[in-house]
Design a protein around this motif. Structure first.
Motif, PDB file in Angstrom:
ATOM      1  N   UNK A 281      35.606 -14.385  24.236  1.00 30.84           N
ATOM      2  CA  UNK A 281      34.658 -15.672  24.173  1.00 30.84           C
ATOM      3  C   UNK A 281      33.464 -15.318  23.253  1.00 30.84           C
ATOM      4  N   UNK A 282      32.964 -14.310  23.282  1.00 26.18           N
ATOM      5  CA  UNK A 282      31.842 -13.759  22.361  1.00 26.18           C
ATOM      6  C   UNK A 282      32.053 -14.093  21.007  1.00 26.18           C
ATOM      7  N   UNK A 310      34.461  -6.664  20.402  1.00 27.11           N
ATOM      8  CA  UNK A 310      34.381  -7.919  19.578  1.00 27.11           C
ATOM      9  C   UNK A 310      34.839  -7.379  18.138  1.00 27.11           C
ATOM     10  N   UNK A 311      34.337  -6.385  17.522  1.00 26.97           N
ATOM     11  CA  UNK A 311      34.768  -6.208  16.202  1.00 26.97           C
ATOM     12  C   UNK A 311      36.181  -5.673  16.394  1.00 26.97           C
ATOM     13  N   UNK A 312      36.928  -5.224  17.208  1.00 27.62           N
ATOM     14  CA  UNK A 312      38.257  -4.661  17.152  1.00 27.62           C
ATOM     15  C   UNK A 312      39.194  -6.108  17.322  1.00 27.62           C
ATOM     16  N   UNK A 313      38.558  -7.260  17.388  1.00 25.24           N
ATOM     17  CA  UNK A 313      39.696  -8.183  17.652  1.00 25.24           C
ATOM     18  C   UNK A 313      39.852  -8.913  16.209  1.00 25.24           C
ATOM     19  N   UNK A 314      40.803  -8.204  15.394  1.00 24.04           N
ATOM     20  CA  UNK A 314      41.175  -8.386  14.032  1.00 24.04           C
ATOM     21  C   UNK A 314      42.246  -9.689  14.110  1.00 24.04           C
ATOM     22  N   UNK A 315      42.264 -10.393  13.070  1.00 26.69           N
ATOM     23  CA  UNK A 315      43.490 -11.428  12.944  1.00 26.69           C
ATOM     24  C   UNK A 315      44.710 -10.942  13.796  1.00 26.69           C
ATOM     25  N   UNK A 316      45.321  -9.960  13.687  1.00 27.02           N
ATOM     26  CA  UNK A 316      46.360  -9.455  14.103  1.00 27.02           C
ATOM     27  C   UNK A 316      46.392  -9.201  15.544  1.00 27.02           C
ATOM     28  N   UNK A 317      45.262  -8.758  15.947  1.00 28.53           N
ATOM     29  CA  UNK A 317      44.908  -8.562  17.610  1.00 28.53           C
ATOM     30  C   UNK A 317      44.977 -10.154  18.160  1.00 28.53           C
ATOM     31  N   UNK A 318      44.205 -11.001  17.525  1.00 26.20           N
ATOM     32  CA  UNK A 318      44.206 -12.231  17.999  1.00 26.20           C
ATOM     33  C   UNK A 318      45.401 -13.005  18.178  1.00 26.20           C
TER      34      UNK A 318
END
Length: 337
Positions: A281-282, A310-318
Motif C-alpha cells: 500500500x505504501x 517497500x524497497x524490496x518490492x521490485x517489479x519481479x516481486x510485484x
C-alpha cells in the motif's frame, strides 16, 4: 519469523497541500473505546510516536464518541506539542436525532463542535465528510466545510468513500464559489480492495491533486494470515459480534486462498504477511498515508517494520504478488483509435 525492524519514518505531503503526514498512521476505529481505554491508548500512541507516526485518525461515530474522548485524554496526558501531531475527525453519524447525521450545515457545525469538545482540542488538522450525503446539496456541504475552516476548527477538509463523480462535483462547486475544495479522500485500500484507488480516482490525482489517507490495509486483519477457514482468533476484530457482517464478507474461501498464495512471497522477503501487505500500500505514489490499527505493542512494531519492505518490492516481486491475488482492476476504457 520476527519480520523487519522499523527503519526511519517516511513523510509525504497530503495530496497537494503543504501538510506532511507519516506514511504510516494510527487510527481509532474499532479499538478505542471498545477494546482499549486511556492507559492502553496512551502506551500504544507513544510507541507510534517514537516510531515517527505523526497522524492520528478518529471520527465522531467511533464507539459513539468515546474513541475521541479516549484519544483526546491520551494526548493530553502524553503532553505532546500541538504543532507536532496531525489529528483528524470525521462527521456524518453523530447520534440518533433526525438532524444528528448527514452533511447538512447544521450537523457539520454542531458535530464539529462536539468532536472538538470530546477530543479536548481547539482544532483538528483534518476533517472528513465520513460518507456522501445524497439528501443534502453538495453546495451546502462545501460551504459548511469552508465555514469550519474559516472558524479555525480545522485546517483542511476531505471526504471518505465518496465516488469520483461526487468528488468532481464538490470541486466544481468549490471552484465556482471560489472556496476550498476537498484536498483528500479516505478510501478502503488493500490487496483485496483496489477499484477506487487504482481506477476510479485516477483522473483526480492530476486534476485536483487528490491525496489519500487509506484505511483497512490488512483487510480487517485477513492479510495478517491469522484467520483460516472456520478459525477466528478470540479477541480479534472479526470475532466481535458487532462485526459479524464484516466477518461474513471477508472470510470467504477465495480471499483465504489469496492470503495463502502470499505466504511464500513474504517468506522470501523475510517479512511478515502484514508487513508485505502494508508495504504494498505504501509504495503507491498516490497514497499519502496508510492508516493502521493495533491493540498490542508487537502489532505496532510489526507495522512499522513494513517501511523496510517497500524497497524490496521490485517489479519481479510485484508481479508475483499480482499473480497471487489476481485483484488488479480492469483499466479505464480508451476511446482513442
Amino acid at each position: 519469523m520476527t519480520g523487519q525492524k522499523a527503519p526511519q519514518m517516511i513523510y509525504r505531503h497530503l495530496g497537494r497541500t503543504g501538510l506532511k503526514v507519516s506514511a504510516l498512521s494510527y487510527g481509532a476505529w474499532v479499538t478505542f473505546g471498545n477494546q482499549i481505554g486511556v492507559p492502553e491508548a496512551k502506551a500504544l500512541m507513544q510507541q507510534c510516536w517514537e516510531g515517527g507516526i505523526n497522524f492520528f485518525d478518529n471520527a465522531e461515530v467511533y464507539a459513539d464518541g468515546k474513541a475521541e474522548e479516549v484519544m483526546g485524554q491520551a494526548i493530553k496526558e502524553l503532553g505532546w506539542k500541538r504543532s507536532d501531531y496531525v489529528l483528524s475527525t470525521k462527521i456524518f453519524w453523530g447520534g440518533k436525532g433526525v438532524n444528528d447525521k448527514g452533511l447538512s450545515r447544521k450537523h457539520i457545525i454542531e458535530g464539529m463542535k462536539a468532536s472538538l469538545k470530546r477530543l479536548d482540542v481547539e482544532y483538528v488538522d483534518l476533517v472528513f465528510c465520513h460518507r456522501p450525503d445524497v439528501t443534502t446539496p453538495i453546495e451546502e456541504t462545501v460551504r459548511a466545510m469552508n465555514f469550519v475552516i474559516d472558524q479555525g476548527w480545522a485546517f483542511y477538509w476531505g471526504t471518505s468513500e465518496w465516488t469520483a463523480q461526487q468528488l468532481t462535483e464538490a470541486w466544481s462547486v468549490s471552484k465556482r464559489l471560489n472556496l476550498v475544495g476537498p484536498a483528500f479522500e479516505q478510501p478502503e485500500y488493500s490487496l483485496l480492495a483496489r477499484e477506487k484507488v487504482e481506477k476510479d480516482y485516477l483522473p483526480l490525482y492530476k486534476e485536483v491533486g487528490l491525496g489519500l489517507t487509506t484505511w483497512s490495509p490488512l483487510a480487517s486483519g485477513l492479510l495478517t494470515g491469522k484467520y483460516s477457514k472456520g478459525h477466528v482468533p478470540e479477541g480479534s476484530r472479526l470475532a466481535m459480534e458487532m462485526y459479524k457482517g464484516l466477518r461474513e464478507k471477508k472470510l470467504i474461501e477465495s480471499n483465504l486462498e489469496k492470503v495463502d498464495a502470499l505466504r511464500p512471497i513474504a517468506e522470501e522477503l523475510g517479512c511478515s504477511l502484514a508487513q508485505l501487505a502494508l508495504a504494498w500500500c505504501v509504495r503507491n505514489e498516490h497514497v499519502s498515508t496508510v492508516i493502521t490499527g493495533a491493540t498490542k505493542r508487537e502489532q505496532i512494531e510489526d507495522n512499522l517494520g513494513a517501511l523496510a519492505v517497500v524497497e524490496k518490492l521490485t517489479p519481479e516481486v510485484l508481479e508475483k504478488i499480482e499473480k497471487a491475488v489476481n485483484s488488479k482492476p480492469e483499466p479505464l476504457p480508451s476511446y482513442r483509435s
